[in-house]
Scaffold this motif. Structure first.
Motif, PDB file in Angstrom:
ATOM      1  N   ALA A 272       0.830  -1.203   0.000  1.00  0.00           N
ATOM      2  CA  ALA A 272       0.000   0.000   0.000  1.00  0.00           C
ATOM      3  C   ALA A 272       0.864   1.253   0.000  1.00  0.00           C
ATOM      4  O   ALA A 272       0.562   2.234  -0.694  1.00  0.00           O
ATOM      5  CB  ALA A 272      -0.923  -0.005   1.211  1.00  0.00           C
ATOM      6  N   LYS A 273       1.935   1.231   0.758  1.00  0.00           N
ATOM      7  CA  LYS A 273       2.831   2.394   0.797  1.00  0.00           C
ATOM      8  C   LYS A 273       3.447   2.643  -0.582  1.00  0.00           C
ATOM      9  O   LYS A 273       3.559   3.793  -1.018  1.00  0.00           O
ATOM     10  CB  LYS A 273       3.903   2.184   1.853  1.00  0.00           C
ATOM     11  CG  LYS A 273       3.378   2.219   3.280  1.00  0.00           C
ATOM     12  CD  LYS A 273       4.501   2.009   4.288  1.00  0.00           C
ATOM     13  CE  LYS A 273       3.966   2.071   5.713  1.00  0.00           C
ATOM     14  NZ  LYS A 273       5.041   1.839   6.720  1.00  0.00           N
ATOM     15  N   ALA A 274       3.840   1.578  -1.255  1.00  0.00           N
ATOM     16  CA  ALA A 274       4.413   1.729  -2.594  1.00  0.00           C
ATOM     17  C   ALA A 274       3.361   2.246  -3.571  1.00  0.00           C
ATOM     18  O   ALA A 274       3.654   3.109  -4.407  1.00  0.00           O
ATOM     19  CB  ALA A 274       4.969   0.382  -3.074  1.00  0.00           C
ATOM     20  N   ARG A 275       2.125   1.728  -3.454  1.00  0.00           N
ATOM     21  CA  ARG A 275       1.050   2.201  -4.336  1.00  0.00           C
ATOM     22  C   ARG A 275       0.762   3.664  -4.081  1.00  0.00           C
ATOM     23  O   ARG A 275       0.529   4.440  -5.035  1.00  0.00           O
ATOM     24  CB  ARG A 275      -0.219   1.364  -4.092  1.00  0.00           C
ATOM     25  CG  ARG A 275      -1.406   1.780  -4.961  1.00  0.00           C
ATOM     26  CD  ARG A 275      -1.173   1.463  -6.421  1.00  0.00           C
ATOM     27  NE  ARG A 275      -2.269   1.884  -7.265  1.00  0.00           N
ATOM     28  CZ  ARG A 275      -2.356   3.088  -7.842  1.00  0.00           C
ATOM     29  NH1 ARG A 275      -1.385   3.979  -7.653  1.00  0.00           N
ATOM     30  NH2 ARG A 275      -3.373   3.391  -8.602  1.00  0.00           N
ATOM     31  N   ASN A 276       0.777   4.077  -2.837  1.00  0.00           N
ATOM     32  CA  ASN A 276       0.503   5.475  -2.522  1.00  0.00           C
ATOM     33  C   ASN A 276       1.610   6.398  -3.010  1.00  0.00           C
ATOM     34  O   ASN A 276       1.334   7.517  -3.450  1.00  0.00           O
ATOM     35  CB  ASN A 276       0.300   5.640  -1.017  1.00  0.00           C
ATOM     36  CG  ASN A 276      -1.041   5.106  -0.554  1.00  0.00           C
ATOM     37  OD1 ASN A 276      -1.948   4.920  -1.358  1.00  0.00           O
ATOM     38  ND2 ASN A 276      -1.162   4.843   0.738  1.00  0.00           N
ATOM     39  N   ARG A 277       2.856   5.935  -2.942  1.00  0.00           N
ATOM     40  CA  ARG A 277       3.954   6.749  -3.466  1.00  0.00           C
ATOM     41  C   ARG A 277       3.782   6.961  -4.967  1.00  0.00           C
ATOM     42  O   ARG A 277       3.973   8.070  -5.480  1.00  0.00           O
ATOM     43  CB  ARG A 277       5.297   6.084  -3.170  1.00  0.00           C
ATOM     44  CG  ARG A 277       5.755   6.212  -1.736  1.00  0.00           C
ATOM     45  CD  ARG A 277       7.222   5.863  -1.590  1.00  0.00           C
ATOM     46  NE  ARG A 277       7.508   4.476  -1.941  1.00  0.00           N
ATOM     47  CZ  ARG A 277       7.466   3.456  -1.082  1.00  0.00           C
ATOM     48  NH1 ARG A 277       7.146   3.678   0.182  1.00  0.00           N
ATOM     49  NH2 ARG A 277       7.756   2.238  -1.482  1.00  0.00           N
ATOM     50  N   ALA A 278       3.427   5.896  -5.678  1.00  0.00           N
ATOM     51  CA  ALA A 278       3.220   6.007  -7.124  1.00  0.00           C
ATOM     52  C   ALA A 278       2.038   6.911  -7.436  1.00  0.00           C
ATOM     53  O   ALA A 278       2.094   7.733  -8.363  1.00  0.00           O
ATOM     54  CB  ALA A 278       2.998   4.621  -7.722  1.00  0.00           C
ATOM     55  N   ALA A 279       0.947   6.783  -6.659  1.00  0.00           N
ATOM     56  CA  ALA A 279      -0.236   7.609  -6.885  1.00  0.00           C
ATOM     57  C   ALA A 279       0.056   9.080  -6.623  1.00  0.00           C
ATOM     58  O   ALA A 279      -0.409   9.957  -7.359  1.00  0.00           O
ATOM     59  CB  ALA A 279      -1.379   7.132  -5.987  1.00  0.00           C
ATOM     60  N   THR A 280       0.847   9.359  -5.595  1.00  0.00           N
ATOM     61  CA  THR A 280       1.204  10.742  -5.293  1.00  0.00           C
ATOM     62  C   THR A 280       2.072  11.329  -6.389  1.00  0.00           C
ATOM     63  O   THR A 280       1.872  12.471  -6.816  1.00  0.00           O
ATOM     64  CB  THR A 280       1.934  10.810  -3.943  1.00  0.00           C
ATOM     65  OG1 THR A 280       1.061  10.342  -2.910  1.00  0.00           O
ATOM     66  CG2 THR A 280       2.367  12.234  -3.625  1.00  0.00           C
ATOM     67  N   ALA A 281       3.024  10.544  -6.872  1.00  0.00           N
ATOM     68  CA  ALA A 281       3.915  11.032  -7.933  1.00  0.00           C
ATOM     69  C   ALA A 281       3.141  11.345  -9.207  1.00  0.00           C
ATOM     70  O   ALA A 281       3.447  12.320  -9.912  1.00  0.00           O
ATOM     71  CB  ALA A 281       4.998   9.993  -8.216  1.00  0.00           C
ATOM     72  N   ALA A 282       2.125  10.535  -9.499  1.00  0.00           N
ATOM     73  CA  ALA A 282       1.318  10.736 -10.715  1.00  0.00           C
ATOM     74  C   ALA A 282       0.141  11.663 -10.484  1.00  0.00           C
ATOM     75  O   ALA A 282      -0.624  11.922 -11.415  1.00  0.00           O
ATOM     76  CB  ALA A 282       0.824   9.389 -11.232  1.00  0.00           C
ATOM     77  N   ARG A 283      -0.052  12.134  -9.247  1.00  0.00           N
ATOM     78  CA  ARG A 283      -1.167  13.011  -8.869  1.00  0.00           C
ATOM     79  C   ARG A 283      -2.513  12.353  -9.208  1.00  0.00           C
ATOM     80  O   ARG A 283      -3.442  13.004  -9.683  1.00  0.00           O
ATOM     81  CB  ARG A 283      -1.048  14.384  -9.547  1.00  0.00           C
ATOM     82  CG  ARG A 283       0.189  15.153  -9.160  1.00  0.00           C
ATOM     83  CD  ARG A 283       0.275  16.521  -9.801  1.00  0.00           C
ATOM     84  NE  ARG A 283       0.362  16.443 -11.248  1.00  0.00           N
ATOM     85  CZ  ARG A 283      -0.553  16.900 -12.065  1.00  0.00           C
ATOM     86  NH1 ARG A 283      -1.645  17.483 -11.609  1.00  0.00           N
ATOM     87  NH2 ARG A 283      -0.395  16.799 -13.385  1.00  0.00           N
ATOM     88  N   GLU A 284      -2.623  11.056  -8.956  1.00  0.00           N
ATOM     89  CA  GLU A 284      -3.822  10.309  -9.333  1.00  0.00           C
ATOM     90  C   GLU A 284      -5.059  10.789  -8.574  1.00  0.00           C
ATOM     91  O   GLU A 284      -4.983  11.203  -7.425  1.00  0.00           O
ATOM     92  CB  GLU A 284      -3.620   8.816  -9.069  1.00  0.00           C
ATOM     93  CG  GLU A 284      -2.623   8.164  -9.995  1.00  0.00           C
ATOM     94  CD  GLU A 284      -2.515   6.669  -9.777  1.00  0.00           C
ATOM     95  OE1 GLU A 284      -3.373   6.105  -9.063  1.00  0.00           O
ATOM     96  OE2 GLU A 284      -1.581   6.062 -10.325  1.00  0.00           O
ATOM     97  N   ARG A 285      -6.201  10.702  -9.253  1.00  0.00           N
ATOM     98  CA  ARG A 285      -7.497  11.020  -8.670  1.00  0.00           C
ATOM     99  C   ARG A 285      -8.395   9.790  -8.721  1.00  0.00           C
ATOM    100  O   ARG A 285      -8.257   8.931  -9.597  1.00  0.00           O
ATOM    101  CB  ARG A 285      -8.154  12.175  -9.433  1.00  0.00           C
ATOM    102  CG  ARG A 285      -7.341  13.457  -9.389  1.00  0.00           C
ATOM    103  CD  ARG A 285      -7.418  14.118  -8.030  1.00  0.00           C
ATOM    104  NE  ARG A 285      -6.458  15.202  -7.883  1.00  0.00           N
ATOM    105  CZ  ARG A 285      -6.499  16.110  -6.906  1.00  0.00           C
ATOM    106  NH1 ARG A 285      -7.458  16.039  -5.994  1.00  0.00           N
ATOM    107  NH2 ARG A 285      -5.581  17.054  -6.824  1.00  0.00           N
TER     108      ARG A 285
END
Length: 301
Positions: A246-259
């Motif tokens: 989950a932490k890795a997924r959140n880092r990727a989502a933050t970097a891509a500014r996912e919504r």
């Protein structure tokens, strides 16, 4: 609830070419449960269920249509991100004769079509003029935010969207309750029937989008909160878990500014993308567009 398909399209009739709020639904506030304790895709952050308190708000009964988006473009000369990039993703079954397009290796059913955008959803040679009451597609989060600013609304939060989709039910799996759609009957929303992506039986009558308001509304009078098109929300995508994945997924989502996107689309099926459930969610970067991405607006009460 009956499985019959509604014959009227009240949202299309209410808002054919303008930003009138004739068909906006009042959603009560208060305490509500969001998410689920029985997640299907744990990595998506569907659970755990949690209690939140929401203020009353208002929500479009239907997704924004091609006609309504056309009024926005005519008034502002807005160019969507798909237009500026010069391409968008089109489902492979919708390629026009002679079209050649590349596909991502992970999702070969999507084709990168030059010239595909909201008014030419299958690329050059296609048009939305024959489907003004269908939901607009090939719309990014950025495009939806621009429309919201012009129309005097906003994108709903994920919690608002889920609360509204349940239609007053405490823990409904779908907007109509817990009845599972099947390939043969009980067409309660516009999703895939058959063997994705090889065979669509078209049992519900639609290969792609359906006109808004085609299916019965939920308890609040909202249409198409499951299937038809994915809907953008205002929230950044986050997975609520302390695990390393989950932490890795959140880092990727933050970097891509996912919504966060909610609701699933006409390409969803239980065997492939079982995300027309209310608690289901996906995250995409704000410049993402495809032939099944749309939105509806919320308004402060």
């Amino acid at each position: 609830m009956t499985a019959a398909i509604a014959t009227a399209a009240p949202c299309a009739a209410a808002m054919p070419t303008s930003t009138r709020r004739d068909h906006v639904v009042d959603i009560p506030g208060g305490g509500t449960t969001i998410g689920t304790d029985a997640p299907v895709f744990r990595d998506d952050g569907e659970g755990p269920a949690r209690r939140v308190t929401l203020r009353a708000f208002r929500l479009d009964a239907c997704a924004v249509t091609n006609a309504r988006f056309a009024a926005f473009v005519a008034a502002t000369d807005y160019r969507t991100e798909a237009e500026r990039f010069g391409w968008s993703f089109v489902f492979r079954d919708f390629l026009l004769p002679g079209q050649v397009a590349e596909s991502p290796e992970a999702t070969p059913w999507w084709c990168k079509v030059e010239g595909a955008f909201w008014h030419a959803p299958e690329g050059p040679g296609s048009s939305t003029l024959d489907r003004p009451d269908h939901p607009v597609v090939h719309v990014s989060w950025t495009d939806a935010m621009a429309f919201a600013g012009w129309a005097g609304g906003r994108l709903p939060s994920e919690a608002e969207w889920e609360h509204a989709a349940r239609g007053g039910a405490t823990a409904a799996r779908f907007p109509w309750g817990d009845e599972e759609p099947t390939d043969e009957a009980g067409h309660l929303c516009n999703i895939w029937q058959g063997d994705f992506p090889l065979r669509n039986t078209l049992a519900d009558g639609f290969a792609g989008t359906a006109s808004v308001g085609r299916y019965p509304p939920n308890g609040y009078g909202l249409f198409d909160m499951a299937g038809n098109v994915w809907e953008w929300t205002s929230d950044p995508f986050r997975v609520r878990s302390l695990g390393m994945a989950a932490k890795a997924r959140n880092r990727a989502a933050t970097a891509a500014r996912e919504r966060v996107m909610k609701g699933g689309s006409y390409l969803c099926h239980r065997s492939h993308c079982y995300r027309y459930r209310i608690a289901a969610r996906v995250g995409h970067s704000p410049d993402t567009s495809a032939g099944h991405t749309g939105f509806r607006l919320a308004y402060d009460a």
